[in-house]
Scaffold this motif. Structure first.
Motif, PDB file in Angstrom:
ATOM      1  N   LEU A  26       0.825  -1.208   0.000  1.00  0.00           N
ATOM      2  CA  LEU A  26       0.000   0.000   0.000  1.00  0.00           C
ATOM      3  C   LEU A  26       0.858   1.256   0.000  1.00  0.00           C
ATOM      4  N   THR A  27       0.357   2.302  -0.662  1.00  0.00           N
ATOM      5  CA  THR A  27       0.997   3.609  -0.564  1.00  0.00           C
ATOM      6  C   THR A  27       0.611   4.235   0.781  1.00  0.00           C
ATOM      7  N   ILE A  28       1.283   5.321   1.148  1.00  0.00           N
ATOM      8  CA  ILE A  28       0.969   6.002   2.407  1.00  0.00           C
ATOM      9  C   ILE A  28      -0.486   6.471   2.407  1.00  0.00           C
ATOM     10  N   LYS A  29      -0.932   7.079   1.315  1.00  0.00           N
ATOM     11  CA  LYS A  29      -2.307   7.579   1.238  1.00  0.00           C
ATOM     12  C   LYS A  29      -3.304   6.423   1.339  1.00  0.00           C
ATOM     13  N   GLU A  30      -3.029   5.304   0.685  1.00  0.00           N
ATOM     14  CA  GLU A  30      -3.923   4.151   0.763  1.00  0.00           C
ATOM     15  C   GLU A  30      -3.994   3.629   2.188  1.00  0.00           C
ATOM     16  N   PHE A  31      -2.846   3.578   2.865  1.00  0.00           N
ATOM     17  CA  PHE A  31      -2.839   3.142   4.262  1.00  0.00           C
ATOM     18  C   PHE A  31      -3.663   4.097   5.122  1.00  0.00           C
ATOM     19  N   GLU A  32      -3.488   5.395   4.929  1.00  0.00           N
ATOM     20  CA  GLU A  32      -4.193   6.380   5.747  1.00  0.00           C
ATOM     21  C   GLU A  32      -5.710   6.291   5.532  1.00  0.00           C
ATOM     22  N   ILE A  33      -6.135   6.064   4.293  1.00  0.00           N
ATOM     23  CA  ILE A  33      -7.568   5.907   4.014  1.00  0.00           C
ATOM     24  C   ILE A  33      -8.102   4.663   4.714  1.00  0.00           C
ATOM     25  N   LEU A  34      -7.381   3.551   4.577  1.00  0.00           N
ATOM     26  CA  LEU A  34      -7.818   2.307   5.204  1.00  0.00           C
ATOM     27  C   LEU A  34      -7.877   2.462   6.723  1.00  0.00           C
ATOM     28  N   MET A  35      -6.863   3.094   7.319  1.00  0.00           N
ATOM     29  CA  MET A  35      -6.852   3.298   8.763  1.00  0.00           C
ATOM     30  C   MET A  35      -8.029   4.177   9.199  1.00  0.00           C
ATOM     31  N   LEU A  36      -8.318   5.221   8.446  1.00  0.00           N
ATOM     32  CA  LEU A  36      -9.438   6.104   8.764  1.00  0.00           C
ATOM     33  C   LEU A  36     -10.751   5.330   8.759  1.00  0.00           C
ATOM     34  N   LEU A  37     -10.942   4.476   7.756  1.00  0.00           N
ATOM     35  CA  LEU A  37     -12.171   3.690   7.663  1.00  0.00           C
ATOM     36  C   LEU A  37     -12.253   2.655   8.778  1.00  0.00           C
ATOM     37  N   VAL A  38     -11.129   2.012   9.087  1.00  0.00           N
ATOM     38  CA  VAL A  38     -11.108   1.000  10.138  1.00  0.00           C
ATOM     39  C   VAL A  38     -11.355   1.633  11.499  1.00  0.00           C
ATOM     40  N   GLN A  39     -10.754   2.806  11.749  1.00  0.00           N
ATOM     41  CA  GLN A  39     -10.956   3.490  13.033  1.00  0.00           C
ATOM     42  C   GLN A  39     -12.406   3.928  13.214  1.00  0.00           C
ATOM     43  N   ASN A  40     -13.133   4.069  12.108  1.00  0.00           N
ATOM     44  CA  ASN A  40     -14.542   4.466  12.161  1.00  0.00           C
ATOM     45  C   ASN A  40     -15.442   3.309  11.735  1.00  0.00           C
ATOM     46  N   ARG A  41     -15.017   2.097  12.056  1.00  0.00           N
ATOM     47  CA  ARG A  41     -15.748   0.893  11.691  1.00  0.00           C
ATOM     48  C   ARG A  41     -17.222   1.004  12.057  1.00  0.00           C
ATOM     49  N   GLY A  42     -18.078   0.661  11.103  1.00  0.00           N
ATOM     50  CA  GLY A  42     -19.510   0.719  11.334  1.00  0.00           C
ATOM     51  C   GLY A  42     -20.135   2.053  10.996  1.00  0.00           C
ATOM     52  N   ARG A  43     -19.311   3.069  10.757  1.00  0.00           N
ATOM     53  CA  ARG A  43     -19.807   4.397  10.406  1.00  0.00           C
ATOM     54  C   ARG A  43     -19.484   4.712   8.951  1.00  0.00           C
ATOM     55  N   MET A  44     -20.380   5.435   8.303  1.00  0.00           N
ATOM     56  CA  MET A  44     -20.107   5.897   6.951  1.00  0.00           C
ATOM     57  C   MET A  44     -19.168   7.092   6.998  1.00  0.00           C
ATOM     58  N   VAL A  45     -18.139   7.077   6.159  1.00  0.00           N
ATOM     59  CA  VAL A  45     -17.201   8.198   6.051  1.00  0.00           C
ATOM     60  C   VAL A  45     -17.355   8.792   4.664  1.00  0.00           C
ATOM     61  N   SER A  46     -17.723  10.060   4.588  1.00  0.00           N
ATOM     62  CA  SER A  46     -18.040  10.681   3.293  1.00  0.00           C
ATOM     63  C   SER A  46     -16.791  10.984   2.478  1.00  0.00           C
ATOM     64  N   HIS A  47     -17.010  11.193   1.151  1.00  0.00           N
ATOM     65  CA  HIS A  47     -15.915  11.604   0.278  1.00  0.00           C
ATOM     66  C   HIS A  47     -15.246  12.864   0.815  1.00  0.00           C
ATOM     67  N   GLU A  48     -16.072  13.826   1.261  1.00  0.00           N
ATOM     68  CA  GLU A  48     -15.552  15.108   1.724  1.00  0.00           C
ATOM     69  C   GLU A  48     -14.675  14.951   2.962  1.00  0.00           C
ATOM     70  N   ILE A  49     -15.097  14.082   3.875  1.00  0.00           N
ATOM     71  CA  ILE A  49     -14.318  13.869   5.088  1.00  0.00           C
ATOM     72  C   ILE A  49     -12.991  13.206   4.759  1.00  0.00           C
ATOM     73  N   ILE A  50     -13.010  12.217   3.871  1.00  0.00           N
ATOM     74  CA  ILE A  50     -11.761  11.559   3.486  1.00  0.00           C
ATOM     75  C   ILE A  50     -10.821  12.563   2.839  1.00  0.00           C
ATOM     76  N   LEU A  51     -11.345  13.406   1.962  1.00  0.00           N
ATOM     77  CA  LEU A  51     -10.509  14.425   1.316  1.00  0.00           C
ATOM     78  C   LEU A  51      -9.880  15.352   2.344  1.00  0.00           C
ATOM     79  N   SER A  52     -10.699  15.878   3.259  1.00  0.00           N
ATOM     80  CA  SER A  52     -10.187  16.862   4.221  1.00  0.00           C
ATOM     81  C   SER A  52      -9.238  16.227   5.218  1.00  0.00           C
ATOM     82  N   ARG A  53      -9.521  14.980   5.660  1.00  0.00           N
ATOM     83  CA  ARG A  53      -8.689  14.355   6.678  1.00  0.00           C
ATOM     84  C   ARG A  53      -7.379  13.817   6.119  1.00  0.00           C
TER      85      ARG A  53
END
Length: 221
Positions: free
Chosen positions: A150-177
């Motif tokens: 994985l690239t750094i950005k791919e890892f960060e996206i996956l970690m963000l989604l995993v840390q928010n397991r069960g919650r929807m994370v919007s395109h806008e939030i992923i972009l800003s975070r």
């Protein structure tokens, strides 16, 4: 990656004191003296904990708490002089994780911080999600003893989604975070990275919420 804390406190002396002790304890700290700055910082960065005063210039702590909870489940510790039951109930109703009233002993605050981080898994050396193991300090993902490229950005996206397991994370939030509040790109940037990420993951754990964002299910087998 390390543990990064957002500290929001308008009393400069208290802010500097808490910031110093947190940094001496090994944490990275971004300190804000008003609600508006804290709001922008939260969107710009990924934090493992927020320490939040209630009486703030710009945007109040109660308002920030509600806004932050719309985004993710980052642990939030309220640190305020308001000790009445009404304000405490209001904070817990808005899903605050803990509440400390001033004055307080700094050692007690540090223990509460440590407890919240331990409970959330932020102090873990690894984060497991099904057959995947994420290693935050090294930006690595392992699947059945095999490291995934994985690239750094791919890892960060996956970690963000995993840390928010069960919650929807919007395109806008992923972009800003992941890319920052002032990033000029659009949702296609996120879509491309998600597509590449899925191609590298043996199990498709990332579910699409059509037209809104993405989610990793809370329980993975």
């Amino acid at each position: 990656m390390g543990v990064r804390i957002l500290l929001v406190e308008d009393d400069e002396h208290i802010c500097n004191t808490v910031k110093t002790f947190l940094r001496e304890a090994g944490y990275k700290v971004d300190a804000c003296l008003d609600g508006s700055e804290a709001h922008k910082n939260f969107y710009d960065n990924v934090y493992q904990l927020v320490i939040l005063d209630i009486m703030l210039p710009g945007i109040s702590g109660h308002e920030l708490l509600r806004e932050f909870r719309k985004i993710n489940n980052t642990p939030i510790l309220m640190m305020t002089a308001l000790s009445d039951d009404e304000n405490q109930i209001k904070a817990f109703d808005a899903e605050a994780d803990d509440y400390v009233t001033k004055p307080f002993k700094i050692q007690l605050l540090l223990k509460r911080v440590e407890a919240l981080l331990r409970r959330s898994g932020a102090l873990a050396k690894e984060v497991c999600c099904g057959k995947l193991t994420l290693l935050p300090e090294d930006f690595k993902v392992v699947y059945e003893n095999r490291e995934l490229p994985l690239t750094i950005k791919e890892f960060e996206i996956l970690m963000l989604l995993v840390q928010n397991r069960g919650r929807m994370v919007s395109h806008e939030i992923i972009l800003s975070r992941i890319w920052g509040y002032d990033f000029d790109g659009d949702g296609s940037t996120v879509h491309t990275h998600i597509k590449n990420l899925r191609a590298k993951l043996p199990d498709n754990i990332i579910k699409t919420v059509r037209g809104i964002g993405y989610r990793v299910e809370e329980e993975m087998t």
